[in-house]
Design an enzyme around this catalytic site. Structure first.
Site, short mmCIF file in Angstrom:
data_model
loop_
_atom_site.label_atom_id
_atom_site.label_comp_id
_atom_site.label_asym_id
_atom_site.label_seq_id
_atom_site.Cartn_x
_atom_site.Cartn_y
_atom_site.Cartn_z
N LYS A 188 0.85 -1.19 0.00
CA LYS A 188 0.00 0.00 0.00
C LYS A 188 0.88 1.23 0.00
O LYS A 188 1.71 1.41 0.89
CB LYS A 188 -0.91 0.04 1.23
CG LYS A 188 -1.97 1.14 1.11
CD LYS A 188 -2.70 1.41 2.41
CE LYS A 188 -2.01 2.43 3.28
NZ LYS A 188 -1.87 3.78 2.68
N CYS A 297 13.18 11.12 7.75
CA CYS A 297 13.23 10.50 9.08
C CYS A 297 14.58 10.76 9.73
O CYS A 297 14.69 10.77 10.95
CB CYS A 297 12.95 9.02 8.97
SG CYS A 297 13.86 8.22 7.67
P1 NAI Z 1 1.53 7.54 9.02
O1 NAI Z 1 2.38 6.67 9.87
O2 NAI Z 1 0.10 7.73 9.44
O3 NAI Z 1 1.47 6.97 7.51
C1 NAI Z 1 2.46 6.18 6.90
C2 NAI Z 1 1.78 5.05 6.13
O4 NAI Z 1 1.04 4.25 7.03
C3 NAI Z 1 0.78 5.52 5.08
O5 NAI Z 1 0.80 4.63 3.98
C4 NAI Z 1 -0.55 5.40 5.81
O6 NAI Z 1 -1.66 5.25 4.96
C5 NAI Z 1 -0.32 4.15 6.63
N1 NAI Z 1 -1.18 4.03 7.81
C6 NAI Z 1 -1.66 5.04 8.58
N2 NAI Z 1 -2.43 4.53 9.56
C7 NAI Z 1 -2.43 3.18 9.41
C8 NAI Z 1 -3.07 2.12 10.10
N3 NAI Z 1 -3.86 2.34 11.15
N4 NAI Z 1 -2.85 0.85 9.68
C9 NAI Z 1 -2.06 0.61 8.61
N5 NAI Z 1 -1.45 1.59 7.91
C10 NAI Z 1 -1.63 2.85 8.30
O7 NAI Z 1 2.25 8.93 8.86
P2 NAI Z 1 1.60 10.30 8.30
O8 NAI Z 1 0.27 10.51 8.94
O9 NAI Z 1 1.67 10.30 6.83
O10 NAI Z 1 2.63 11.38 8.85
C11 NAI Z 1 2.58 11.79 10.20
C12 NAI Z 1 3.96 11.94 10.76
O11 NAI Z 1 4.62 10.67 10.72
C13 NAI Z 1 4.89 12.86 10.00
O12 NAI Z 1 4.68 14.19 10.34
C14 NAI Z 1 6.22 12.35 10.45
O13 NAI Z 1 6.52 12.87 11.72
C15 NAI Z 1 6.02 10.84 10.56
N6 NAI Z 1 6.47 10.14 9.34
C16 NAI Z 1 7.68 9.50 9.36
C17 NAI Z 1 8.17 8.91 8.22
C18 NAI Z 1 9.48 8.22 8.18
O14 NAI Z 1 10.14 8.22 7.15
N7 NAI Z 1 9.90 7.57 9.24
C19 NAI Z 1 7.44 8.97 6.95
C20 NAI Z 1 6.15 9.62 7.04
C21 NAI Z 1 5.71 10.18 8.21
#
Ligand code: NAI
Ligand code: MG
Length: 494
Positions: A188, A297
């Site tokens: 996904k 990140c």
């Molecule tokens: P998120 O963790 O919600 O989303 C990342 C992925 O997980 C997306 O594909 C999303 O659809 C999926 N996802 C979200 N909720 C889920 C669930 N309950 N079950 C399964 N999959 C799920 O992150 P988001 O909301 O895009 O960003 C929020 C914060 O997260 C950012 O501001 C940042 O601080 C952090 N982040 C860190 C990243 C990294 O590279 N470590 C990348 C993106 C966000």
């Protein structure tokens, strides 16, 4: 703010695939649902994309299972798996400019950064293609008259959930080891950035991957993502995103006891000693925080500067920040594009407000850029930051750096390690003893000495503490995509 802002582009039409990719076929969501995807420079909708339902997840899992259990994927020679991957890498290379533009358009990263990502994607797929026929077991000297050996076999159907900051690169980091080890994939993409990976699925089809090996579902995390996490037919979830999402996934995946690997956030300490080459350290620290608008990140968001050079260092950093060219991501001159979404914009500006409220000194930036059009944020520097302020403890994921001062190295190390995160860390010094001392004691999965954001597909990448579980890249990733089987054979007497 003196940075020049280029005009927003004319509306860009997207005419590529927007459906679900299941069993090598393009299909609508079973309930016909779609969601909008945007150009973050303008906030304009560029496409409607099929939104996978739990039923669609089930169809994808069944296709992936069939390719694994009955289909060709488990039967073809390992070197032929590698050949298909090399073919895919070649096709991505021939279409790299188109993919880079699409990625930039949807994600907001500059076209220059996007081309860099594409290089990483190609390198990663090739690196793991080379591994496909080199994943070996061992013969083991057991007691008794037996022959024991181990086989390394695929984990099975792997669910891969990726974020929006490096969409294609994150897909490559996850597809590479999964395919090399013989797994099948249900991926996904992030809801913000579905487009480039759809195009790569077309290329996978062209490369000749059998049906069911690679499946792509777009959709929201709470619906499509959760249906993957709870599906009994998925053996493992590999996830990159927020720490809280990983905690939720851990709870939701517990019922089916899935294997999980996580690559999560950071609040990485970037440490500047007075004996460094100051101009090199300023340039490196600038890149550490502002690369991709801080949406990394590994962003160097806690900048520890030795007190004796702090004023000079901050002044030089601010001078560069004020000159940064913010603008449309497809403009060749642009150095920083928009943040990915309204949600991220609001989060970042919220922290800027909080930083000021809690008493930090706003040196430069802090405002929304481009006259309120699109999701732009000025490069922002906070000085006089205290360790306990929210801007020093929380992952902001935007172009905001917190300057923390130190005099004593031991005390600095304790403060650098006083965080829930442990993804990356850097040090700038000419003293080799200090560099190795820090590299040994800082709690982080990656340490950079006199450089920053050097990430290569050949080296393990991942986090200590809440920054993750497991490692991606390098040989290390293969451990997370294989199960080890011990075979013991009774030897007949001669
Ligand atoms: P998120 O963790 O919600 O989303 C990342 C992925 O997980 C997306 O594909 C999303 O659809 C999926 N996802 C979200 N909720 C889920 C669930 N309950 N079950 C399964 N999959 C799920 O992150 P988001 O909301 O895009 O960003 C929020 C914060 O997260 C950012 O501001 C940042 O601080 C952090 N982040 C860190 C990243 C990294 O590279 N470590 C990348 C993106 C966000
Ligand atoms: Mg989220």
């Amino acid at each position: 703010m003196t940075a020049t802002l280029s005009a927003p582009p004319a509306a860009t039409k997207f005419s590529g695939k927007t459906k679900l990719f299941i069993n090598n076929e393009w299909c609508d969501a079973s309930d016909g649902g779609t969601f909008d995807t945007y150009n973050p420079a303008t906030g304009e909708v560029i496409a409607q994309v099929a939104h996978a339902t739990p039923h669609d997840v089930d169809l994808a899992v069944k296709a992936a299972r069939k390719a694994l259990d009955k289909g060709p994927w488990s039967r073809i020679d390992a070197c032929d798996r590698g050949k298909l991957m090399f073919k895919l890498a070649d096709l991505i290379e021939s279409n790299a400019e188109e993919l880079a533009r699409l990625e930039a358009l949807n994600c907001g990263k500059t076209i220059t950064d996007s081309r860099g990502d594409l290089n990483g994607v190609i390198n990663t797929i090739r690196y793991y293609a080379g591994w496909a026929d080199k994943i070996e077991g061992k013969t083991v000297p057991v007691r008794g008259n037996f022959l024991s050996y181990t086989l390394r076999q695929p984990v099975g159907v792997v669910g891969q959930i990726i974020p929006w900051n490096f969409p294609l690169l994150m897909a490559a980091w996850k597809w590479g080891p999964a395919l090399a080890c013989g797994n099948t994939i249900v991926m996904k993409a992030a809801e913000q950035t579905p487009l480039s990976i759809l195009r790569v699925c077309e290329l996978a089809l062209e490369a000749g991957f059998p049906p069911g090996v690679i499946n792509l579902l777009n959709g929201m995390g709470e619906t499509t993502g959760d249906a993957m996490v709870t599906h009994p037919g998925i053996d493992k979830i590999a996830f990159t995103g927020h720490v809280d999402t990983a905690k939720l996934i851990t709870r939701r995946a517990a019922e089916t006891l899935k294997r999980t690997t996580f690559e999560l956030g950071g609040k990485s300490p970037n440490v500047i000693f007075a004996d460094c080459d100051i101009d090199q350290a300023v340039a490196g620290s600038f890149h550490a925080i502002y690369f991709h608008g801080g949406q990394c990140c590994t962003a160097g968001s806690r900048l520890f500067v030795e007190e004796s050079i702090r004023e000079e260092f901050v002044a030089k950093l601010a001078e560069k920040a004020k000159k940064r060219r913010i603008g449309n991501q497809l403009d060749e001159q642009t150095e920083q594009g928009p943040q990915v979404s309204q949600e991220q914009l609001d989060k970042i500006l919220g922290y800027v407000e909080l930083g000021q409220k809690q008493g930090a000194k706003l040196v430069t930036g802090g405002k929304r850029g481009n006259d309120g059009k699109g999701f732009f944020v000025e490069p922002t520097i906070f000085d006089n930051v205290k360790d306990e302020m929210a801007i020093a403890t929380d992952e902001i994921f935007g172009p905001v750096v917190s300057v923390l001062s130190f005099k004593d190295a031991d005390e600095m190390l304790e403060r650098a390690n006083n965080t829930q995160y442990g993804l990356a860390a850097a040090i700038w010094t000419k003293n080799i003893d200090k560099a190795h001392w820090y590299a040994k004691h800082v709690k982080a999965g990656t340490v950079w000495v006199n450089c920053y954001h050097i990430v290569d597909t050949t080296t393990p990448f991942g986090g200590f503490k809440n920054s993750g579980q497991g490692r991606e890249n390098g040989e290390a990733a293969l451990d997370h995509y294989t199960e080890t089987k011990t075979v013991t054979v009774a030897l007949a007497k001669a």
